[in-house]
Design a protein around this motif. Structure first.
Motif, short mmCIF file in Angstrom:
data_model
loop_
_atom_site.label_atom_id
_atom_site.label_comp_id
_atom_site.label_asym_id
_atom_site.label_seq_id
_atom_site.Cartn_x
_atom_site.Cartn_y
_atom_site.Cartn_z
N ASN A 119 0.50 -7.33 -130.30
CA ASN A 119 1.80 -7.25 -130.74
C ASN A 119 2.67 -8.56 -130.08
N ILE A 175 5.53 -8.46 -128.84
CA ILE A 175 6.41 -7.79 -127.63
C ILE A 175 5.27 -7.90 -126.42
N ASP A 176 4.19 -7.52 -126.87
CA ASP A 176 2.96 -7.23 -125.81
C ASP A 176 2.96 -8.58 -125.19
N HIS A 203 4.82 -11.32 -125.54
CA HIS A 203 6.12 -11.71 -124.42
C HIS A 203 6.27 -11.18 -123.28
N ARG A 212 -1.89 -3.65 -123.64
CA ARG A 212 -0.56 -3.22 -123.69
C ARG A 212 -0.31 -2.72 -122.41
N PHE A 272 11.61 -8.20 -120.81
CA PHE A 272 11.99 -8.11 -122.22
C PHE A 272 13.21 -9.16 -122.72
N ALA A 322 13.20 -11.52 -125.55
CA ALA A 322 12.08 -11.02 -126.49
C ALA A 322 12.29 -11.21 -128.16
N SER A 364 12.76 -10.51 -131.86
CA SER A 364 13.14 -9.41 -132.55
C SER A 364 12.02 -8.58 -133.41
N THR A 365 12.30 -7.29 -133.33
CA THR A 365 11.19 -6.39 -134.40
C THR A 365 12.13 -5.50 -135.15
#
Length: 146
Positions: free
Chosen positions: A9, A11-12, A14, A53, A74, A77, A79-80
């Motif tokens: 992912n 985010i993971d 980042h 994660r 974060f 980070a 955008s999701t």
């Protein structure tokens, strides 16, 4: 049924890169961070790459060991939210993390922070900017000559 490799992912990835950034800024090895967390350096590697994660309680402990708030991991980070970006320029925070994750970037940052005179800091920035401009101008001139 074919076996597909799951991609990490964003985010993971980042969060892991921010862990690596802070760890290297502190001059700490993966082994030392792993010891402080009670895990192997291989697990730290997986966290930093985003392949594993990081759970909430582990991230809280990492923030304590690395002496930063959890929010640090974060910052900038991706955008999701899935919102339409339109014509908006990307934030571009990734290049800073990428730069500071290099040996040269980290050395430059550490040395620059030790310069106490604001005038000298400005001169250093001007020097780097002029070197970058000279290089891009000469590259542009070379392309035009071809």
């Amino acid at each position: 049924m074919p076996v597909t490799k799951k991609t990490p992912n964003p985010i993971d990835i980042h969060v892991g890169s921010r862990v690596r950034l802070r760890r290297t800024m502190m001059g700490q090895s993966q082994e030392k961070l792993g010891e402080a967390l009670g895990i192997t350096f291989q697990q730290v590697q997986k966290y930093e790459k985003g392949t594993n994660r990081i759970g909430a309680s582990r991230l809280q402990r990492i923030s304590e060991v690395l002496n930063v708030p959890v929010s640090f991991f974060f910052e900038d980070a991706p955008s999701t939210g899935g919102a339409i970006e339109g014509m908006r320029e990307p934030d571009g925070g990734d290049y800073v993390v990428d730069f500071l994750s290099t040996s040269e970037g980290l050395q430059l940052n550490k040395a620059f922070v030790r310069i106490s005179d604001p005038k000298v800091r400005r001169r250093v920035v001007e020097l780097v900017r002029s070197l970058a401009d000279d290089r891009s101008e000469s590259a542009s001139q070379e392309r035009q000559a071809v």
